[in-house]
Scaffold this motif. Structure first.
Motif, mmCIF file in Angstrom:
data_model
loop_
_atom_site.group_PDB
_atom_site.id
_atom_site.type_symbol
_atom_site.label_atom_id
_atom_site.label_comp_id
_atom_site.label_asym_id
_atom_site.label_seq_id
_atom_site.Cartn_x
_atom_site.Cartn_y
_atom_site.Cartn_z
ATOM 1 N N THR A 17 6.350 2.995 -16.413
ATOM 2 C CA THR A 17 6.825 4.303 -15.978
ATOM 3 C C THR A 17 5.915 4.920 -14.916
ATOM 4 O O THR A 17 6.130 6.056 -14.499
ATOM 5 N N VAL A 18 4.902 4.169 -14.465
ATOM 6 C CA VAL A 18 4.055 4.666 -13.376
ATOM 7 C C VAL A 18 4.887 4.650 -12.103
ATOM 8 O O VAL A 18 5.396 3.607 -11.692
ATOM 9 N N PRO A 19 5.074 5.793 -11.447
ATOM 10 C CA PRO A 19 5.957 5.847 -10.268
ATOM 11 C C PRO A 19 5.346 5.147 -9.052
ATOM 12 O O PRO A 19 4.130 4.992 -8.948
ATOM 13 N N THR A 20 6.218 4.754 -8.118
ATOM 14 C CA THR A 20 5.769 4.062 -6.917
ATOM 15 C C THR A 20 6.383 4.692 -5.672
ATOM 16 O O THR A 20 7.271 4.125 -5.025
ATOM 17 N N PRO A 21 5.889 5.867 -5.300
ATOM 18 C CA PRO A 21 6.320 6.490 -4.039
ATOM 19 C C PRO A 21 5.531 5.897 -2.873
ATOM 20 O O PRO A 21 4.610 5.090 -3.064
ATOM 21 N N LEU A 22 5.831 6.332 -1.673
ATOM 22 C CA LEU A 22 5.130 5.835 -0.489
ATOM 23 C C LEU A 22 3.634 6.125 -0.578
ATOM 24 O O LEU A 22 2.807 5.305 -0.146
ATOM 25 N N ALA A 23 3.266 7.256 -1.163
ATOM 26 C CA ALA A 23 1.852 7.639 -1.240
ATOM 27 C C ALA A 23 1.021 6.594 -1.973
ATOM 28 O O ALA A 23 -0.181 6.472 -1.718
ATOM 29 N N ARG A 24 1.624 5.834 -2.862
ATOM 30 C CA ARG A 24 0.870 4.826 -3.609
ATOM 31 C C ARG A 24 0.424 3.672 -2.698
ATOM 32 O O ARG A 24 -0.520 2.944 -3.029
ATOM 33 N N GLY A 32 -2.149 9.921 4.874
ATOM 34 C CA GLY A 32 -1.106 10.085 3.876
ATOM 35 C C GLY A 32 0.016 9.085 4.035
ATOM 36 O O GLY A 32 1.021 9.150 3.323
ATOM 37 N N LEU A 33 -0.145 8.140 4.968
ATOM 38 C CA LEU A 33 0.826 7.077 5.205
ATOM 39 C C LEU A 33 0.086 5.740 5.182
ATOM 40 O O LEU A 33 -1.126 5.690 5.387
ATOM 41 N N PRO A 34 0.808 4.635 4.962
ATOM 42 C CA PRO A 34 0.134 3.336 5.024
ATOM 43 C C PRO A 34 -0.514 3.119 6.386
ATOM 44 O O PRO A 34 -0.034 3.622 7.408
ATOM 45 N N ALA A 35 -1.602 2.372 6.399
ATOM 46 C CA ALA A 35 -2.324 2.112 7.647
ATOM 47 C C ALA A 35 -1.451 1.340 8.617
ATOM 48 O O ALA A 35 -0.664 0.467 8.227
ATOM 49 N N GLU A 36 -1.591 1.630 9.895
ATOM 50 C CA GLU A 36 -0.858 0.904 10.920
ATOM 51 C C GLU A 36 -1.698 0.816 12.184
ATOM 52 O O GLU A 36 -2.671 1.548 12.363
ATOM 53 N N GLY A 37 -1.314 -0.104 13.065
ATOM 54 C CA GLY A 37 -1.981 -0.212 14.353
ATOM 55 C C GLY A 37 -3.467 -0.472 14.236
ATOM 56 O O GLY A 37 -3.932 -1.269 13.417
ATOM 57 N N SER A 76 3.074 -1.230 -10.477
ATOM 58 C CA SER A 76 3.592 -0.050 -11.176
ATOM 59 C C SER A 76 5.093 -0.248 -11.336
ATOM 60 O O SER A 76 5.578 -1.380 -11.240
ATOM 61 N N GLY A 77 5.824 0.837 -11.567
ATOM 62 C CA GLY A 77 7.262 0.734 -11.737
ATOM 63 C C GLY A 77 7.973 0.454 -10.426
ATOM 64 O O GLY A 77 7.348 0.316 -9.370
ATOM 65 N N PRO A 78 9.316 0.363 -10.456
ATOM 66 C CA PRO A 78 10.073 0.039 -9.245
ATOM 67 C C PRO A 78 9.727 0.940 -8.065
ATOM 68 O O PRO A 78 9.526 2.146 -8.216
ATOM 69 N N VAL A 79 9.679 0.335 -6.880
ATOM 70 C CA VAL A 79 9.343 1.057 -5.654
ATOM 71 C C VAL A 79 10.487 1.995 -5.287
ATOM 72 O O VAL A 79 11.660 1.603 -5.316
ATOM 73 N N GLU A 80 10.137 3.232 -4.960
ATOM 74 C CA GLU A 80 11.167 4.192 -4.555
ATOM 75 C C GLU A 80 11.860 3.702 -3.289
ATOM 76 O O GLU A 80 11.222 3.192 -2.364
ATOM 77 N N ASP A 81 13.176 3.863 -3.251
ATOM 78 C CA ASP A 81 13.949 3.377 -2.112
ATOM 79 C C ASP A 81 13.447 3.960 -0.789
ATOM 80 O O ASP A 81 13.389 3.250 0.224
ATOM 81 N N ALA A 82 13.071 5.223 -0.794
ATOM 82 C CA ALA A 82 12.604 5.851 0.444
ATOM 83 C C ALA A 82 11.330 5.192 0.947
ATOM 84 O O ALA A 82 11.149 4.998 2.160
ATOM 85 N N ALA A 83 10.442 4.824 0.038
ATOM 86 C CA ALA A 83 9.206 4.139 0.427
ATOM 87 C C ALA A 83 9.523 2.762 0.990
ATOM 88 O O ALA A 83 8.969 2.351 2.027
#
Length: 502
Positions: A17-24, A32-37, A76-83
Motif C-alpha cells: 500500500t506504499v504509494p508510487t507517485p512521480l515524487a518517489r 522535485g522531478l526525476p533527474a534529466e540532462g 512499492s505499490g503500483p506506479v501512478e498512471d500520471a507518473a
C-alpha cells in the motif's frame, strides 16, 4: 553518431500500500522531478550503475550521447498512471527529437502501473514504433517478470547475473557492447526467450546459494562460449500479474536456434531444481531465542525480511524490533524504521534529549489482513542527519541515497535508525554515515532480504532470519493471488512445465 540512454526503474509489489507517485522517482533531485540532462549525467557518471557504464563506453568511443531521464524509485505499490505517462512521454519525446543512432534503456522489468500489468513492454514498443530501424538495448533486473513486448521490440536484452545485484555496471556493458557491434556491422543479434510457471521465493534466489548460483554460472559459461548475452530471470513473486515468475533470454550472433537451445537449457535446470527455491519459515520467537544463544566473534545479523524496502515493504512494521527490545538484546544497531512523523518529533526534541515516541506501525496492510501497530519507544536523540550518503560498494558504487531527515534514537541497548523515506541497507555507509560502526556491534537488525549481503556478508559472523510482519512475507499462504497464471509452482504442487517461448 549519437546514443540516447534513459533509466526508468521500479519493482512493483502489488500487495503493497506504499504509494508510487512521480515524487518517489526523484530521490536526491532538488527540482522535485526525476533527474534529466546534465543533472542526470552528473548523478550517474563514474558510478557502478548501468547508466555509468553507458556513459563510460560512449565517452571511450567518442560518441555523442543524451540522457533525457534517469528515474528510479524504491519498490512499492503500483506506479501512478500520471507518473508513468510523464516518464515514458519524456523518453519518447527525446527519441523523436534526437533521432539517435542507437538507444540504451535501463529498465527494471517488474513495473506494474495502475493500468498496466507490464509497464516496460509498452514503453519499448513505443520507442520501437518511433525508431523502427534503430538498435535498442535494454538492461534489466534479475527480478524481471518478462512479458513478450520487451523482447519483441528490443535487439539486445541483458539481465543482472548476481543477487545481491553487484553487477549492475557490468550488465550495462553487456547490453551496450553488442549494440555498438551491431552499429558497426560486426554482429547481428538474434534473441530467444521463454518462461516456466514457477514463483521462486526471494529468500532462496541469492546467487551465493544453490540453485541460482549454478544457473547464473551456466549463463556466464554460455557467454564465455559465444553467446552475446545469456540471462536467467528469477522473477518477482510479489506481483499478482499473469506472467510473474521465472524466464530466460539469450542473445546470439545470428544463431536463433542456438539462442533457443540455451534458453531451454537454463529453464530446464531451474525447473529441475524448483524445490530448492522454496523457503522454509522459522517462527520469530524461535529465531530470536537462537540469536541470544549464539556465540560469535563479530556482528550477528538479525534479518527482518518480511518488511524490506527493496521488495516494496513499508519499513515501519515493528514485530522484529519489538521482539529484540522485549528479549533485552544489547549492543544492537537497527536499520531502519521509516516514520517521518517520529523523525519530526525527535528533531523537535533535539540532540541529547530524552524522548518517547510512537514508533512505526503507521501503514495498514489489507493485502495480508494486518493493520499497523505502533510501538512506544523511549530513548535519547543521538544524531540528526539529512539522510544523504553515497554507496561505497560493491553494489551501486558511488550512487547517492536520500533517506530524508533521519534520526538515530538510542534506547541504551539498541540504536534505532529512523528515516523519512524507505531505504534498503545494502551498504555499510547506511550506518557509517550516521556515526555507527557496524563492525563494532553485537547485533545488526536489517530490514532486508538478500541485498544486505552486498555490504555486510563479509563482516557478519552469523545470520538469523527473522519472520516478522509485512507485505514482503515469504509465506505465500498470506497472499491472495488472483491474476497470476495457474497452475504455478509452488502455489500448485506438481505440474508439467508449460512454457511461453518465442
Amino acid at each position: 553518431m549519437k546514443i540516447l540512454m534513459a533509466m526508468m526503474q521500479h519493482e512493483t509489489n502489488t500487495f503493497s500500500t506504499v504509494p508510487t507517485p512521480l515524487a518517489r522517482f526523484c530521490r536526491g533531485s532538488s527540482t522535485g522531478l526525476p533527474a534529466e540532462g546534465e543533472a542526470a549525467v552528473k548523478a550517474f557518471k563514474g558510478t557502478g550503475s548501468a547508466l555509468g557504464a553507458y556513459i563510460e563506453i560512449c565517452e571511450a568511443e567518442g560518441l555523442d550521447y543524451v540522457l533525457p531521464l534517469a528515474a528510479g524509485a524504491w519498490p512499492s505499490g503500483p506506479v501512478e498512471d500520471a507518473a508513468y505517462e510523464y516518464m515514458t512521454d519524456k523518453i519518447c519525446a527525446a527519441v523523436t527529437a534526437e533521432k539517435p543512432d542507437a538507444i540504451l534503456l535501463h529498465l527494471h522489468g517488474a513495473m506494474v502501473t495502475e493500468s498496466l500489468e507490464d509497464g516496460e513492454g509498452p514503453l519499448v514498443a513505443r520507442v520501437r514504433a518511433l525508431a523502427p530501424d534503430t538498435p535498442i538495448g535494454v538492461s534489466l533486473d534479475m527480478h524481471t517478470n518478462m512479458y513478450p513486448a520487451i523482447v519483441e521490440n528490443a535487439d539486445v536484452v541483458a539481465g543482472y547475473q548476481t543477487y545481491p545485484h553487484v553487477d549492475i555496471y557490468e550488465t550495462g556493458r553487456r547490453t551496450a557492447l553488442p549494440i555498438l557491434a551491431m552499429l558497426r556491422g560486426a554482429a547481428k543479434p538474434t534473441m530467444a526467450w521463454g518462461n516456466r510457471p514457477m514463483l521462486p521465493h526471494v529468500m532462496r534466489q541469492g546467487t551465493h546459494d544453490f540453485p541460482n548460483k549454478q544457473i547464473q554460472e551456466l549463463a556466464q559459461k554460455m557467454e564465455a562460449e559465444g553467446a552475446l548475452c545469456a540471462s536467467f530471470f528469477t522473477g518477482f513473486p510479489h506481483a499478482d500479474i499473469r506472467l510473474a515468475g521465472s524466464s530466460a533470454v539469450v542473445v546470439t550472433d545470428n544463431d536463433p536456434e542456438g539462442a533457443q537451445r540455451m534458453v531451454d537449457e537454463l529453464l530446464d535446470l531451474a525447473w529441475k531444481e524448483r524445490r530448492a527455491f522454496v523457503y522454509e519459515i522459522e517462527p520469530l520467537e524461535q529465531s530470536l531465542k537462537r540469536a541470544q544463544e549464539l556465540k560469535a566473534d563479530g556482528p550477528i545479523v538479525l534479518l527482518d525480511h518480511y518488511d524490506n524496502a527493496a521488495s516494496g515493504g513499508s519499513m515501519d512494521t515493528m514485530a522484529v524490533l519489538k521482539g529484540i527490545l522485549d528479549a533485552g538484546l544489547e549492543d544492537v544497531a537497527a536499520f531502519a524504521i521509516c516514520d517521518p512523523a517520529a523523525v519530526e518529533t525527535m528533531i523537535a526534541a533535539g540532540i541529547g534529549n530524552e524522548v518517547t515516541v510512537s514508533l512505526g506501525g503507521k501503514t495498514d496492510m489489507p493485502s495480508i489482513g494486518r493493520t499497523g501497530e505502533p510501538l512506544e519507544v523511549s530513548g535519547r536523540v543521538k544524531l540528526i542527519s539529512d539522510g544523504r550518503f553515497r554507496n561505497v560498494g560493491p553494489m551501486s558504487r558511488g550512487v547517492m541515497n536520500a533517506m530524508g531527515p533521519t534520526v538515530v534514537l538510542d534506547t541504551g541497548k539498541v540504536e534505532i535508525v529512523v528515516t523519512s523515506t524507505q531505504q534498503e541497507p545494502n551498504d555499510t555507509a547506511a550506518f557509517t554515515s550516521l556515526g555507527i560502526d557496524p563492525t563494532a556491534k553485537k547485533y545488526l537488525m536489517l530490514k532486508s532480504r538478500i541485498h544486505w549481503r552486498a555490504g555486510f556478508r563479509d563482516l557478519a559472523a552469523e545470520t538469523v532470519e527473522c519472520a516478522g510482519v509485512g507485505v514482503c512475507t515469504s509465506d505465500y499462504s498470506m497472499l491472495n493471488f488472483e491474476t497470476v497464471r495457474r497452475p504455478i509452482f509452488p502455489l500448485d504442487e506438481d505440474l508439467q512445465p508449460v512454457s511461453v517461448t518465442r
